[in-house]
Design a protein around this motif. Sequence first.
Motif, PDB file in Angstrom:
ATOM      1  N   ALA A  39     -14.574   9.226   1.780  1.00 38.01           N
ATOM      2  CA  ALA A  39     -13.196   8.722   1.737  1.00 38.01           C
ATOM      3  C   ALA A  39     -13.119   7.413   0.970  1.00 38.01           C
ATOM      4  O   ALA A  39     -12.124   7.141   0.279  1.00 38.01           O
ATOM      5  N   ALA A  40     -14.156   6.595   1.052  1.00 33.45           N
ATOM      6  CA  ALA A  40     -14.148   5.307   0.365  1.00 33.45           C
ATOM      7  C   ALA A  40     -14.143   5.467  -1.149  1.00 33.45           C
ATOM      8  O   ALA A  40     -13.721   4.554  -1.872  1.00 33.45           O
ATOM      9  N   LEU A  41     -14.579   6.619  -1.642  1.00 37.24           N
ATOM     10  CA  LEU A  41     -14.685   6.825  -3.089  1.00 37.24           C
ATOM     11  C   LEU A  41     -13.446   7.468  -3.690  1.00 37.24           C
ATOM     12  O   LEU A  41     -13.371   7.640  -4.914  1.00 37.24           O
ATOM     13  N   ARG A  42     -12.477   7.816  -2.863  1.00 34.67           N
ATOM     14  CA  ARG A  42     -11.260   8.460  -3.370  1.00 34.67           C
ATOM     15  C   ARG A  42     -10.193   7.406  -3.638  1.00 34.67           C
ATOM     16  O   ARG A  42      -9.559   6.894  -2.713  1.00 34.67           O
ATOM     17  N   LEU A  43     -10.032   7.071  -4.909  1.00 34.97           N
ATOM     18  CA  LEU A  43      -8.985   6.153  -5.339  1.00 34.97           C
ATOM     19  C   LEU A  43      -8.016   6.913  -6.231  1.00 34.97           C
ATOM     20  O   LEU A  43      -8.413   7.770  -7.009  1.00 34.97           O
ATOM     21  N   ASP A  44      -6.732   6.562  -6.141  1.00 35.57           N
ATOM     22  CA  ASP A  44      -5.726   7.324  -6.886  1.00 35.57           C
ATOM     23  C   ASP A  44      -5.812   7.123  -8.392  1.00 35.57           C
ATOM     24  O   ASP A  44      -5.735   8.080  -9.157  1.00 35.57           O
ATOM     25  N   HIS A  45      -5.987   5.873  -8.825  1.00 32.26           N
ATOM     26  CA  HIS A  45      -5.869   5.613 -10.263  1.00 32.26           C
ATOM     27  C   HIS A  45      -7.028   4.775 -10.805  1.00 32.26           C
ATOM     28  O   HIS A  45      -6.880   4.113 -11.835  1.00 32.26           O
ATOM     29  N   ALA A  46      -8.143   4.776 -10.138  1.00 23.91           N
ATOM     30  CA  ALA A  46      -9.272   3.964 -10.587  1.00 23.91           C
ATOM     31  C   ALA A  46     -10.580   4.624 -10.172  1.00 23.91           C
ATOM     32  O   ALA A  46     -10.601   5.533  -9.347  1.00 23.91           O
ATOM     33  N   VAL A  47     -11.662   4.137 -10.767  1.00 22.85           N
ATOM     34  CA  VAL A  47     -13.001   4.605 -10.425  1.00 22.85           C
ATOM     35  C   VAL A  47     -13.613   3.631  -9.421  1.00 22.85           C
ATOM     36  O   VAL A  47     -13.609   2.419  -9.646  1.00 22.85           O
ATOM     37  N   ALA A  48     -14.103   4.139  -8.318  1.00 25.18           N
ATOM     38  CA  ALA A  48     -14.734   3.305  -7.301  1.00 25.18           C
ATOM     39  C   ALA A  48     -16.137   2.897  -7.757  1.00 25.18           C
ATOM     40  O   ALA A  48     -16.809   3.646  -8.471  1.00 25.18           O
ATOM     41  N   VAL A  49     -16.549   1.719  -7.336  1.00 25.69           N
ATOM     42  CA  VAL A  49     -17.900   1.240  -7.642  1.00 25.69           C
ATOM     43  C   VAL A  49     -18.741   1.234  -6.364  1.00 25.69           C
ATOM     44  O   VAL A  49     -18.363   0.628  -5.365  1.00 25.69           O
ATOM     45  N   ILE A  50     -19.869   1.942  -6.421  1.00 22.41           N
ATOM     46  CA  ILE A  50     -20.903   1.840  -5.389  1.00 22.41           C
ATOM     47  C   ILE A  50     -21.901   0.818  -5.931  1.00 22.41           C
ATOM     48  O   ILE A  50     -22.596   1.072  -6.915  1.00 22.41           O
TER      49      ILE A  50
END
Length: 255
Positions: A39-50
Amino acid sequence: MSVLLHILKRRLETRDTKRPLAELRELALEQEAPRDFRAALRLDHAVAVIAEIKFRSPSEGELRSGRDVGEIAAAYTRAGARALSVLTEVNAFDGKLGDVRLAKAASDLPVLRKDFLWDEYDVTATRAAGADALLLIAKMLSREQLSELCACADALGLGVLLELHDEDDLQKTEGLRGVAWGVNHRDLMTLEIDLQRSRDLFTLIPDGEIKVAESGLRTLRDLEEMRERGANAVLIGTAFMKAPDPGRALTEFFL
């Protein structure tokens, strides 16, 4: 011997398995509810950073001399990371399983244990250490192992980042669901980087699945290219950990 097989062989020779599996299971079930990695990696309009915490790599040598795990985790969190990755492999990466708990205590983000995990003991030890998710490398595991370890992780509430390198890896994972799909640009046999891997493999992963690009990413342009390929997230460690201030390096990455 390939780099991957050498690391795996050394890890299995030196890992600590003194604590009985049944005792580990009890400890794993006593942990606080896991934070939702996918769930933390689901962003609407951006790429999430791990954002990754690691102190050494086979390709770069020592990345950072101190072991300021908590400080780095807190800095990554302030800088906008969506999840943390902690490299725990001892021999080639100078990692420690205890670093998972240090990172988690310093941040409210999901914490991924990144290591060369092999069996149920490894999965259970991961949850017992407080991790919220783990990495499984398809290249070094059989189809049966992948299925068993995913089931074990799911039973313990652990998220899974399932790492692919080529179409053979993807075929081994057919039918597995409920995971995040990672594509590693680094060849684990030679350590060479090929950014074409994610372009080729992302198209073969079903729409709606979480896709993570790993390794060799250093600039905002790299981030944008991964977004154009359909990545939901990127996993970056070396570029940040080589900087004097990893948190600032992540902040500047977005500029």
